[in-house]
Design a protein around this motif. Structure first.
Motif, PDB file in Angstrom:
ATOM      1  N   UNK A 185      -7.170  -4.554 -13.824  1.00  0.00           N
ATOM      2  CA  UNK A 185      -6.350  -3.948 -12.776  1.00  0.00           C
ATOM      3  C   UNK A 185      -7.252  -3.335 -11.716  1.00  0.00           C
ATOM      4  N   UNK A 186      -6.950  -3.638 -10.455  1.00  0.00           N
ATOM      5  CA  UNK A 186      -7.680  -3.061  -9.331  1.00  0.00           C
ATOM      6  C   UNK A 186      -6.723  -2.510  -8.296  1.00  0.00           C
ATOM      7  N   UNK A 187      -6.992  -1.315  -7.794  1.00  0.00           N
ATOM      8  CA  UNK A 187      -6.086  -0.627  -6.880  1.00  0.00           C
ATOM      9  C   UNK A 187      -6.689  -0.596  -5.486  1.00  0.00           C
ATOM     10  N   UNK A 188      -5.945  -1.136  -4.517  1.00  0.00           N
ATOM     11  CA  UNK A 188      -6.360  -1.091  -3.118  1.00  0.00           C
ATOM     12  C   UNK A 188      -5.526  -0.039  -2.394  1.00  0.00           C
ATOM     13  N   UNK A 189      -6.216   0.931  -1.803  1.00  0.00           N
ATOM     14  CA  UNK A 189      -5.548   1.999  -1.047  1.00  0.00           C
ATOM     15  C   UNK A 189      -5.642   1.683   0.442  1.00  0.00           C
ATOM     16  N   UNK A 190      -4.499   1.664   1.095  1.00  0.00           N
ATOM     17  CA  UNK A 190      -4.430   1.433   2.532  1.00  0.00           C
ATOM     18  C   UNK A 190      -3.554   2.498   3.177  1.00  0.00           C
ATOM     19  N   UNK A 191      -3.740   2.784   4.456  1.00  0.00           N
ATOM     20  CA  UNK A 191      -2.804   3.702   5.116  1.00  0.00           C
ATOM     21  C   UNK A 191      -1.380   3.155   5.017  1.00  0.00           C
ATOM     22  N   UNK A 192      -0.511   3.880   4.348  1.00  0.00           N
ATOM     23  CA  UNK A 192       0.884   3.474   4.243  1.00  0.00           C
ATOM     24  C   UNK A 192       1.183   2.493   3.144  1.00  0.00           C
ATOM     25  N   UNK A 193       0.173   2.134   2.333  1.00  0.00           N
ATOM     26  CA  UNK A 193       0.430   1.130   1.290  1.00  0.00           C
ATOM     27  C   UNK A 193      -0.577   1.266   0.152  1.00  0.00           C
ATOM     28  N   UNK A 194      -0.129   0.840  -1.020  1.00  0.00           N
ATOM     29  CA  UNK A 194      -1.012   0.732  -2.181  1.00  0.00           C
ATOM     30  C   UNK A 194      -0.681  -0.564  -2.905  1.00  0.00           C
ATOM     31  N   UNK A 195      -1.685  -1.427  -3.042  1.00  0.00           N
ATOM     32  CA  UNK A 195      -1.515  -2.695  -3.746  1.00  0.00           C
ATOM     33  C   UNK A 195      -2.274  -2.632  -5.062  1.00  0.00           C
ATOM     34  N   UNK A 196      -1.582  -2.940  -6.141  1.00  0.00           N
ATOM     35  CA  UNK A 196      -2.183  -2.926  -7.468  1.00  0.00           C
ATOM     36  C   UNK A 196      -2.356  -4.379  -7.902  1.00  0.00           C
ATOM     37  N   UNK A 197      -3.601  -4.859  -7.894  1.00  0.00           N
ATOM     38  CA  UNK A 197      -3.891  -6.249  -8.230  1.00  0.00           C
ATOM     39  C   UNK A 197      -4.137  -6.389  -9.726  1.00  0.00           C
ATOM     40  N   UNK A 198      -3.609  -7.450 -10.297  1.00  0.00           N
ATOM     41  CA  UNK A 198      -3.819  -7.770 -11.695  1.00  0.00           C
ATOM     42  C   UNK A 198      -4.601  -9.081 -11.760  1.00  0.00           C
TER      43      UNK A 198
END
Length: 322
Positions: free
Chosen positions: A56-69
């Motif tokens: 699992x990898x978490x990408x933090x962006x302004x206004x969004x969070x994507x959790x990649x599997x």
């Protein structure tokens, strides 16, 4: 509704969700995840079936969070439990995601095995994106036309087809933009400073396994794993002891090498990367254990850090073509 405030008030909804990274072995999935996150959390090598568990990898962006599997490559499973667990983990990751990205190699195109896998993915209506990786190696854009044609005939609908280079970064940001736009309104699942759910001891063990792939090359038996036995920080020094687990005495001799030269080389490479990653001195000790057929023993698999559900995770995955 959750909103994101980045230096000022914003009425834009906060978007978050889970994205499965899927495909056959050695398609660049882990390279893509590391590229997106800007740091290494998944090991990579030129050998297929490097990834064995869901990362699992978490990408933090302004206004969004994507959790990649990031999932193991989907391949025809053998009869042992480890292979079944690897393929099962990939199918299981599909079941409750908000989007999925399926990776193919630009030079190989969409194979019959890909079509078979795509038609079995249990996505439940989540949008599916096709990442055509290593597109930078194609002579020209016209070489993509057969892939586009095959994509239109494979029995699934792609929200977007994105030629990318995970290694070079070409078009990766655009693909992530598309995924971020596809995420539903939702909460921030992970704090801003967290990029993975894997503990440092797991990542350390994976780095040792990566160096096994790198230095043993074609001699590496796939029935090799790494068991972390001790992982203790004392001040600015990490004391890390790990057992390289193999199934045969003959494999043990290959890993140790003449006069211990090979295991020393593996340990030095792993220690160097760990010190760079963790920012501290690492005292690494490696040794080799023989555990016959560990990859088909539920108790030994659990000891090695693999999930308890070691068979039939994905349902019907035995037929997925490699």
């Amino acid at each position: 509704m959750t909103t994101h405030d980045a230096g000022g008030a914003s009425d834009a909804p906060f978007r978050s969700g889970f994205v499965a990274i899927l495909g056959r072995p050695n398609m660049g999935k882990s390279t893509f995840l590391n590229r997106v996150l800007g740091q290494k959390i998944a090991i990579v090598s030129h050998k297929p079936q490097t990834t064995r568990t869901r990362i699992l990898g978490v990408l933090h962006r302004p206004g969004a969070q994507l959790v990649f599997l990031d999932t193991p490559g989907i391949h025809k499973t053998g009869k042992n439990r480890l292979n079944k667990a690897m393929v099962g983990a990939a199918f299981e990751a599909c079941r409750e995601v908000d989007a999925a990205v399926y990776f193919v190699d630009a030079q190989q195109g969409i194979t019959p095995g890909d079509v078979e896998i795509l038609q079995k993915l249990p996505l439940g209506g989540a949008p599916l994106y096709l990442a055509v990786n290593k597109a930078d190696l194609l002579a020209d854009k016209a070489a993509l036309l057969p892939i586009l044609d095959a994509a239109s005939k494979c029995g699934v609908t792609f929200s977007e087809i994105a030629p990318i280079s995970a290694l070079e970064g070409d078009n990766v940001t655009r693909l992530v933009d598309l995924l971020a736009d596809a995420m539903p309104e939702g909460p921030q699942y992970f704090p801003d400073d967290q990029v993975t759910d894997q503990p440092e001891r797991f990542i350390a063990g994976e780095i040792v396994r990566e160096k096994l792939f790198t230095h043993l090359k074609q001699e590496l038996p796939y029935s090799v794993g790494v068991e972390v036995e001790s992982f203790k920080e004392e001040g600015r020094v990490l004391h890390f002891h790990a057992a390289i687990v193999t199934a045969r005495d003959t494999q043990k001799r290959i890993i140790i090498g003449a006069g211990g030269a090979m295991i020393k080389k593996i340990g030095t490479a792993a220690r160097f990367e760990l010190e760079k990653l963790l920012g501290c001195q690492v005292m690494l000790k490696l040794f080799v254990k023989v555990k016959k057929d560990w990859f088909d023993n539920p108790r030994l698999l659990r000891e090695m850090g693999y999930p308890d559900e070691l068979s039939d995770l994905g349902g019907g995955s035995d037929d997925a073509a490699s």
